[in-house]
Design an enzyme around this catalytic site. Structure first.
Site, mmCIF file in Angstrom:
data_model
loop_
_atom_site.group_PDB
_atom_site.id
_atom_site.type_symbol
_atom_site.label_atom_id
_atom_site.label_comp_id
_atom_site.label_asym_id
_atom_site.label_seq_id
_atom_site.Cartn_x
_atom_site.Cartn_y
_atom_site.Cartn_z
ATOM 1 C CG ASP A 9 40.044 43.240 36.904
ATOM 2 O OD1 ASP A 9 39.240 42.465 37.457
ATOM 3 O OD2 ASP A 9 40.715 44.068 37.556
ATOM 4 C CB SER A 10 36.322 45.400 38.231
ATOM 5 O OG SER A 10 37.336 44.911 39.090
ATOM 6 C CE1 TYR A 41 32.937 46.527 36.964
ATOM 7 C CE2 TYR A 41 33.183 44.315 36.071
ATOM 8 C CZ TYR A 41 33.080 45.682 35.877
ATOM 9 O OH TYR A 41 33.129 46.188 34.600
ATOM 10 N N GLY A 42 33.127 43.959 43.117
ATOM 11 C CA GLY A 42 32.995 42.964 44.197
ATOM 12 C C GLY A 42 31.853 43.154 45.157
ATOM 13 C CB CYS A 72 37.032 40.529 36.969
ATOM 14 S SG CYS A 72 36.125 41.115 38.385
ATOM 15 C CG ASN A 73 38.709 35.670 41.127
ATOM 16 O OD1 ASN A 73 38.684 34.496 41.434
ATOM 17 N ND2 ASN A 73 39.813 36.272 40.724
ATOM 18 C CB THR A 74 33.483 40.030 41.013
ATOM 19 O OG1 THR A 74 34.299 40.141 42.180
ATOM 20 C CG2 THR A 74 32.041 40.322 41.367
ATOM 21 C CD GLU A 151 42.726 49.173 43.311
ATOM 22 O OE1 GLU A 151 42.344 50.345 43.262
ATOM 23 O OE2 GLU A 151 42.217 48.255 42.637
ATOM 24 C CB CYS A 183 39.975 38.636 44.893
ATOM 25 S SG CYS A 183 39.954 40.410 44.553
ATOM 26 C CB THR A 184 42.232 40.606 40.227
ATOM 27 O OG1 THR A 184 41.402 41.545 40.916
ATOM 28 C CG2 THR A 184 41.500 40.033 39.042
ATOM 29 C CG HIS A 185 43.283 43.728 43.883
ATOM 30 N ND1 HIS A 185 42.311 43.541 42.932
ATOM 31 C CD2 HIS A 185 43.582 45.049 43.866
ATOM 32 C CE1 HIS A 185 42.032 44.707 42.364
ATOM 33 N NE2 HIS A 185 42.783 45.637 42.920
#
Ligand code: DGL
Length: 267
Positions: A9-10, A41-42, A72-74, A151, A183-185
């Protein structure tokens, strides 16, 4: 097959995907790489995200991984094609499993997608959804403030509720009945997002769907870890070990004892 799964992931967000893999495939070893020096990365271009992803995959291949998960989705949206061309092991991304579940969940064929700016701009979710059903209406929204909120640990906070309300305001007019947390978050904000859209809207967590797809793939290709083989989790980052460990400890079911910094530019 007694080899680890490579996952990247980023940064820290992909740990939500690692967590689902640990739950659904407890017999598998993982090598996780978080690109904490170059996150986010987004908001980056396809060229940059492809370059970063290729370097990470080169690193993961040195760990003899049997499969790669793009958490990572991006990176999934922008680089999955390049990565599949570059390696011989199977590659799973988070977008395709999420899109499949959204298409299977909607009854009124109206689906919302939340993601980073680059994921939304790529149009990847629309592409998959329209391949599955050309009558599906897709409403997308980039939510760049969600990642820093998560975060900062503001998962249940008035500021977060306010921003979620603003981002989702327009989408509510379309009467979507499925919403992809692309998105991961975002799965970590599912409480606030769920309350905002209401319980009639099914929230799709691509992390969960990805772990399910990975399990099927390992079974099909007969590369599941043999029963009783030792399970090991290794963590690598490009910077900021302490922040990584503290986030990991808040997400993962197990304590992260060691994280190693890698000079990812050299791969
Ligand atoms: N991991 C990214 C994603 O899922 C979010 C964080 C970033 O922008 O790098 O799209």
């Amino acid at each position: 097959m007694n080899a680890p799964i490579g996952i990247f992931d980023s940064g820290v967000g992909g740990l939500t995907v690692a967590r689902e893999i640990m739950r659904q495939l407890p017999g598998e070893s993982l090598v996780y790489f978080g690109d904490t020096a170059r996150v986010p990365y987004g908001s980056k271009s396809k060229n940059t995200v492809c370059k970063y992803s290729r370097q990470i995959v080169n690193f993961l291949m040195t760990k003899q991984v049997k499969a790669i998960v793009i958490a990572c989705n991006t990176a999934s949206a922008l680089a999955v094609g390049e990565i599949r061309e570059a390696v011989e092991v199977p590659v799973i991304d988070v977008v395709e499993p999420g899109a499949h579940m959204a298409a299977a969940s909607t009854k009124n064929k109206s689906i919302g997608i939340l993601g980073t700016e680059s994921t939304i701009k790529s149009g990847i979710y629309e592409k998959y959804l329209h391949q599955l059903d050309s009558e599906i209406t897709v409403v997308s929204k980039a939510c760049p403030l969600f990642v820093p909120l998560v975060e900062e640990g503001l998962l249940e906070d008035r500021v977060t509720e306010d921003i979620v309300g603003r981002y989702l305001h327009e989408m509510k007019e379309y009467e979507i009945d499925a919403l992809v947390l692309g998105c991961t978050h975002y799965p970590l904000l599912r409480g606030v997002i769920g309350r905002e859209v209401g319980e009639k809207v099914k929230l799709v967590n691509p992390a969960y769907e990805t772990a399910k797809s990975l399990k099927e793939l390992l079974r099909e290709q007969e590369i599941l870890a043999p029963p009783e083989s030792p399970v090991q989790y290794e963590y690598y980052v490009s910077d900021g070990v302490e922040k990584f460990i503290s986030f990991a400890d808040s997400v993962l079911p197990c304590h992260v004892e060691k994280t190693t910094v890698v000079d990812i530019e050299s791969y």
